[in-house]
Design a protein around this motif. Structure first.
Motif, PDB file in Angstrom:
ATOM      1  N   ASN A  51       0.807  -1.221   0.000  1.00  0.00           N
ATOM      2  CA  ASN A  51       0.000   0.000   0.000  1.00  0.00           C
ATOM      3  C   ASN A  51       0.838   1.269   0.000  1.00  0.00           C
ATOM      4  OD1 ASN A  51      -2.238  -1.640   0.191  1.00  0.00           O
ATOM      5  ND2 ASN A  51      -2.664  -1.193   2.333  1.00  0.00           N
ATOM      6  N   ASN A  52       2.164   1.145  -0.072  1.00  0.00           N
ATOM      7  CA  ASN A  52       3.017   2.314   0.157  1.00  0.00           C
ATOM      8  C   ASN A  52       3.145   3.254  -1.028  1.00  0.00           C
ATOM      9  OD1 ASN A  52       3.657   1.757   2.860  1.00  0.00           O
ATOM     10  ND2 ASN A  52       5.151   0.237   2.225  1.00  0.00           N
ATOM     11  N   PHE A  53       3.141   2.726  -2.229  1.00  0.00           N
ATOM     12  CA  PHE A  53       3.238   3.538  -3.441  1.00  0.00           C
ATOM     13  C   PHE A  53       4.440   4.490  -3.407  1.00  0.00           C
ATOM     14  CE2 PHE A  53      -1.107   2.050  -3.472  1.00  0.00           C
ATOM     15  CZ  PHE A  53      -1.277   1.681  -4.797  1.00  0.00           C
ATOM     16  N   CYS A  54       5.615   3.936  -3.102  1.00  0.00           N
ATOM     17  CA  CYS A  54       6.843   4.707  -3.284  1.00  0.00           C
ATOM     18  C   CYS A  54       6.907   5.107  -4.755  1.00  0.00           C
ATOM     19  CB  CYS A  54       8.061   3.873  -2.897  1.00  0.00           C
ATOM     20  SG  CYS A  54       8.054   3.343  -1.164  1.00  0.00           S
ATOM     21  N   THR A  55       7.334   6.306  -5.027  1.00  0.00           N
ATOM     22  CA  THR A  55       7.188   6.850  -6.382  1.00  0.00           C
ATOM     23  C   THR A  55       8.074   6.177  -7.422  1.00  0.00           C
ATOM     24  OG1 THR A  55       8.787   8.604  -5.847  1.00  0.00           O
ATOM     25  CG2 THR A  55       6.435   9.105  -5.548  1.00  0.00           C
ATOM     26  N   GLU A  75      -2.305  -4.411  -0.203  1.00  0.00           N
ATOM     27  CA  GLU A  75      -1.759  -5.261   0.852  1.00  0.00           C
ATOM     28  C   GLU A  75      -2.831  -6.171   1.473  1.00  0.00           C
ATOM     29  OE1 GLU A  75       0.037  -3.549   4.691  1.00  0.00           O
ATOM     30  OE2 GLU A  75       1.606  -3.404   3.165  1.00  0.00           O
ATOM     31  N   ARG A  76      -2.491  -7.464   1.571  1.00  0.00           N
ATOM     32  CA  ARG A  76      -3.371  -8.436   2.209  1.00  0.00           C
ATOM     33  C   ARG A  76      -2.537  -9.304   3.141  1.00  0.00           C
ATOM     34  NH1 ARG A  76      -2.264  -8.204  -2.839  1.00  0.00           N
ATOM     35  NH2 ARG A  76      -2.633 -10.367  -3.398  1.00  0.00           N
ATOM     36  N   SER A  77      -3.017  -9.487   4.365  1.00  0.00           N
ATOM     37  CA  SER A  77      -2.313 -10.302   5.353  1.00  0.00           C
ATOM     38  C   SER A  77      -2.946 -11.687   5.437  1.00  0.00           C
ATOM     39  CB  SER A  77      -2.378  -9.643   6.734  1.00  0.00           C
ATOM     40  OG  SER A  77      -1.840  -8.336   6.712  1.00  0.00           O
ATOM     41  N   VAL A  78      -2.101 -12.689   5.608  1.00  0.00           N
ATOM     42  CA  VAL A  78      -2.576 -14.064   5.774  1.00  0.00           C
ATOM     43  C   VAL A  78      -3.007 -14.250   7.232  1.00  0.00           C
ATOM     44  CG1 VAL A  78      -1.946 -16.503   5.628  1.00  0.00           C
ATOM     45  CG2 VAL A  78      -0.985 -14.855   3.988  1.00  0.00           C
ATOM     46  N   PRO A  79      -4.170 -14.838   7.494  1.00  0.00           N
ATOM     47  CA  PRO A  79      -4.612 -15.053   8.878  1.00  0.00           C
ATOM     48  C   PRO A  79      -3.547 -15.750   9.716  1.00  0.00           C
ATOM     49  CG  PRO A  79      -6.400 -15.537   7.379  1.00  0.00           C
ATOM     50  CD  PRO A  79      -5.184 -15.288   6.521  1.00  0.00           C
ATOM     51  N   MET A  80      -3.411 -15.303  10.950  1.00  0.00           N
ATOM     52  CA  MET A  80      -2.326 -15.773  11.809  1.00  0.00           C
ATOM     53  C   MET A  80      -2.383 -17.271  12.066  1.00  0.00           C
ATOM     54  SD  MET A  80      -1.039 -14.348  15.525  1.00  0.00           S
ATOM     55  CE  MET A  80      -0.849 -12.688  14.912  1.00  0.00           C
ATOM     56  N   ASP A  81      -3.584 -17.813  12.241  1.00  0.00           N
ATOM     57  CA  ASP A  81      -3.665 -19.244  12.528  1.00  0.00           C
ATOM     58  C   ASP A  81      -3.123 -20.075  11.380  1.00  0.00           C
ATOM     59  OD1 ASP A  81      -5.795 -18.549  10.881  1.00  0.00           O
ATOM     60  OD2 ASP A  81      -7.229 -19.891  11.842  1.00  0.00           O
ATOM     61  N   GLN A  82      -3.345 -19.627  10.134  1.00  0.00           N
ATOM     62  CA  GLN A  82      -2.807 -20.345   8.979  1.00  0.00           C
ATOM     63  C   GLN A  82      -1.277 -20.318   8.991  1.00  0.00           C
ATOM     64  OE1 GLN A  82      -4.394 -19.354   5.115  1.00  0.00           O
ATOM     65  NE2 GLN A  82      -6.449 -18.974   5.930  1.00  0.00           N
ATOM     66  N   LEU A  83      -0.720 -19.156   9.308  1.00  0.00           N
ATOM     67  CA  LEU A  83       0.736 -19.023   9.325  1.00  0.00           C
ATOM     68  C   LEU A  83       1.351 -19.879  10.427  1.00  0.00           C
ATOM     69  CD1 LEU A  83       1.065 -15.163   8.784  1.00  0.00           C
ATOM     70  CD2 LEU A  83       1.491 -16.968   7.103  1.00  0.00           C
ATOM     71  N   LEU A  84       0.762 -19.862  11.607  1.00  0.00           N
ATOM     72  CA  LEU A  84       1.312 -20.635  12.719  1.00  0.00           C
ATOM     73  C   LEU A  84       1.254 -22.130  12.435  1.00  0.00           C
ATOM     74  CD1 LEU A  84      -0.121 -18.598  15.735  1.00  0.00           C
ATOM     75  CD2 LEU A  84       2.222 -18.576  14.836  1.00  0.00           C
ATOM     76  N   CYS A 140       8.533   2.768  -7.473  1.00  0.00           N
ATOM     77  CA  CYS A 140       8.276   1.319  -7.416  1.00  0.00           C
ATOM     78  C   CYS A 140       6.992   0.928  -8.134  1.00  0.00           C
ATOM     79  CB  CYS A 140       8.212   0.883  -5.948  1.00  0.00           C
ATOM     80  SG  CYS A 140       8.046  -0.898  -5.729  1.00  0.00           S
ATOM     81  N   ILE A 141       7.070  -0.133  -8.912  1.00  0.00           N
ATOM     82  CA  ILE A 141       5.937  -0.641  -9.687  1.00  0.00           C
ATOM     83  C   ILE A 141       5.163  -1.718  -8.926  1.00  0.00           C
ATOM     84  CG2 ILE A 141       7.187  -2.529 -10.851  1.00  0.00           C
ATOM     85  CD1 ILE A 141       4.783  -0.091 -12.612  1.00  0.00           C
ATOM     86  N   VAL A 142       5.728  -2.223  -7.809  1.00  0.00           N
ATOM     87  CA  VAL A 142       5.171  -3.395  -7.137  1.00  0.00           C
ATOM     88  C   VAL A 142       3.690  -3.260  -6.767  1.00  0.00           C
ATOM     89  CG1 VAL A 142       5.293  -4.773  -5.008  1.00  0.00           C
ATOM     90  CG2 VAL A 142       7.347  -4.362  -6.356  1.00  0.00           C
ATOM     91  N   PRO A 143       3.234  -2.134  -6.164  1.00  0.00           N
ATOM     92  CA  PRO A 143       1.809  -2.069  -5.802  1.00  0.00           C
ATOM     93  C   PRO A 143       0.870  -2.219  -7.004  1.00  0.00           C
ATOM     94  CG  PRO A 143       3.034  -0.324  -4.714  1.00  0.00           C
ATOM     95  CD  PRO A 143       3.955  -0.935  -5.726  1.00  0.00           C
ATOM     96  N   TYR A 144       1.360  -1.854  -8.178  1.00  0.00           N
ATOM     97  CA  TYR A 144       0.522  -1.928  -9.374  1.00  0.00           C
ATOM     98  C   TYR A 144       0.424  -3.350  -9.931  1.00  0.00           C
ATOM     99  CZ  TYR A 144       1.354   3.091  -9.125  1.00  0.00           C
ATOM    100  OH  TYR A 144       1.443   4.401  -8.692  1.00  0.00           O
ATOM    101  N   VAL A 145       1.429  -4.176  -9.631  1.00  0.00           N
ATOM    102  CA  VAL A 145       1.409  -5.540 -10.176  1.00  0.00           C
ATOM    103  C   VAL A 145       1.089  -6.606  -9.125  1.00  0.00           C
ATOM    104  CG1 VAL A 145       2.938  -5.016 -12.103  1.00  0.00           C
ATOM    105  CG2 VAL A 145       3.945  -5.772  -9.948  1.00  0.00           C
TER     106      VAL A 145
END
Length: 437
Positions: free
Chosen positions: A156-160, A171-180, A162-167
């Protein structure tokens, strides 16, 4: 005879992680994995698009594969950020391509190959769903001791610059229980090093309604039984909270290596980059980390020659390097990236000036890195043995909690074990040590 497949990876550790998942998918489909593209029935290029030069490298490899395909036939797939950015235009431009697949869609590889093998499709394009969480896919990593877990997708940062947010989407976070559950499985299988990945790992949980955040995730991971070390990349300075520093300080399972990208030392240039902090704020954060987490090291990323960067701005970057004393820095010349705000800015710096500034920064940083390495001499470091050195198989390679490479003489059976080494010598990038009880 079983079919063979090859995977060629460009770019960041997230791509390395995704390539491991592609490998597992192809193996489950009955393919043997090979590094020889000339004998492959399917080749997937997992691509990067952070720098403009990446496209040249990718098109060069596609040209090579086109000739092989003309001789013996093969399925050519392109995945990753470049595929996400280009979409169907890539397949139209390079006729040899069969599959174009974005970051979110690698789980659809079996369907895509089935469609191509049916002969009913000229090519298959999957580049949608960039704002959804991709399914968690099992993977076999190349290392027996190291496992990777992607905890966030997108940015979500949109550094000027960087192309990453566009491709990669928002930002989406993986639920903690899945990660653990995933990380617990890695440890049970014998992993000794867990690396958490994300475009901005320490903003983890900002999209949750509950209070799960990166500090809490690290704390919960450290409660998992077993002997292992946790690393993460890459955090954003703006989201490096006091809570996070406190959690790292009190948990020995978390590595003492903080990769903290500054990108520029000038507050004015940082504003143009949309980084969200100023020079003095970054320095204060670095000092707080070193003060609160004894024995920690800080590494960074730096871009020189950003549009509008003056000599005074560049000297601010030199000043930060000298004051923070980075153990290492990944230093690059600014490269305009089509589709970003920075590419359209006034004050683009000529190549000669960028090269000259980069050379000066490298010279300063190399001296600092050598000084930091020498400071380890005489200390005893708990390290994770990685196996024989690639340059000298008679010598073992290990890594400290601060992510320094240490070479030592020892039994190859030590691979994947934690041991203590007394540091006896050092050069700019490498330490040398002896085993101690």
């Amino acid at each position: 005879m079983k079919k063979k497949a090859a995977i060629i990876t460009y770019g960041c550790q997230m791509n390395v992680n995704e390539s491991a998942k592609i490998k597992r998918i192809l193996q489950d489909m009955g393919y043997d994995i090979t590094e020889d593209v000339s004998e492959s029935d399917a080749v997937f290029l997992n691509t990067c698009t952070v720098r403009e030069g990446a496209a040249t490298q990718i098109y060069g490899k596609l040209g090579e594969l086109k000739h092989i395909k003309e001789k013996r036939g093969m399925i050519i797939g392109v995945t990753g950020c470049f595929a996400q950015e280009q979409g169907e235009e890539l397949a139209k431009k390079v006729k040899a391509i069969d599959i174009v697949m974005g970051n979110q869609n690698i789980g659809k590889i079996p369907q895509a190959i089935e469609k191509i093998e049916s002969g009913d499709f000229k090519y298959v394009i999957y580049v949608g769903d960039e704002d959804e969480l991709p399914p968690r896919l099992d993977a076999d990593f190349d290392s027996k001791k190291t496992s990777y877990s992607t905890i966030t997708y997108g940015c979500n940062n949109f550094c000027t610059y960087c192309i990453v947010p566009y491709v990669r989407g928002r930002e989406r976070s993986v639920p903690m229980d899945q990660l653990l559950d995933e990380i617990k499985g890695f440890v049970e299988k014998g992993s000794k090093e867990i690396i958490l990945l994300g475009q901005n790992v320490n903003s983890y949980g900002k999209d949750f309604e509950n209070k799960d955040n990166f500090a809490k995730l690290l704390e919960e991971i450290c409660k998992i039984e077993g002997e292992f070390i946790v690393r993460f990349m890459s955090p954003h300075p703006r989201d490096f909270t006091d809570e996070l520093i406190e959690v790292i300080a009190k948990n020995d399972k978390i590595a003492r290596s903080m990769h903290l990208p500054i990108q520029a030392g000038s507050s004015r240039v940082l504003g143009l980059m949309n980084r969200g902090y100023k020079k003095e704020e970054y320095i204060a954060l670095a000092e707080k980390i070193k003060r609160s987490i004894p024995g920690s090291s800080i590494t960074t990323d730096v871009i020189v020659g950003f549009p509008g960067e003056t000599e005074e701005d560049f000297l601010d970057t030199i000043d930060v390097a000298k004051r923070v004393k980075f153990e290492n820095a990944y230093m690059f010349m600014y490269s305009p990236r089509k589709g970003t705000k920075a590419a359209e800015m006034d004050g683009q710096i000529d190549q000669k000036t960028k090269k000259e500034r980069l050379h000066r920064l490298i010279e300063v940083q190399n001296a600092i890195s050598k000084e930091q390495s020498v400071s380890y001499i005489g200390s005893i470091q708990r390290v994770l043995a990685e196996g024989p050195s690639r340059k000298n198989p008679d010598v073992m390679c290990a890594r400290t909690s601060t992510n320094k490479v240490v070479l030592f003489k020892g039994d190859p059976e030590l691979e994947g074990e934690f041991i203590n080494l007394k540091i006896t010598d050092a050069n700019t990038w490498t330490l040398y040590g002896d085993i101690v009880e």
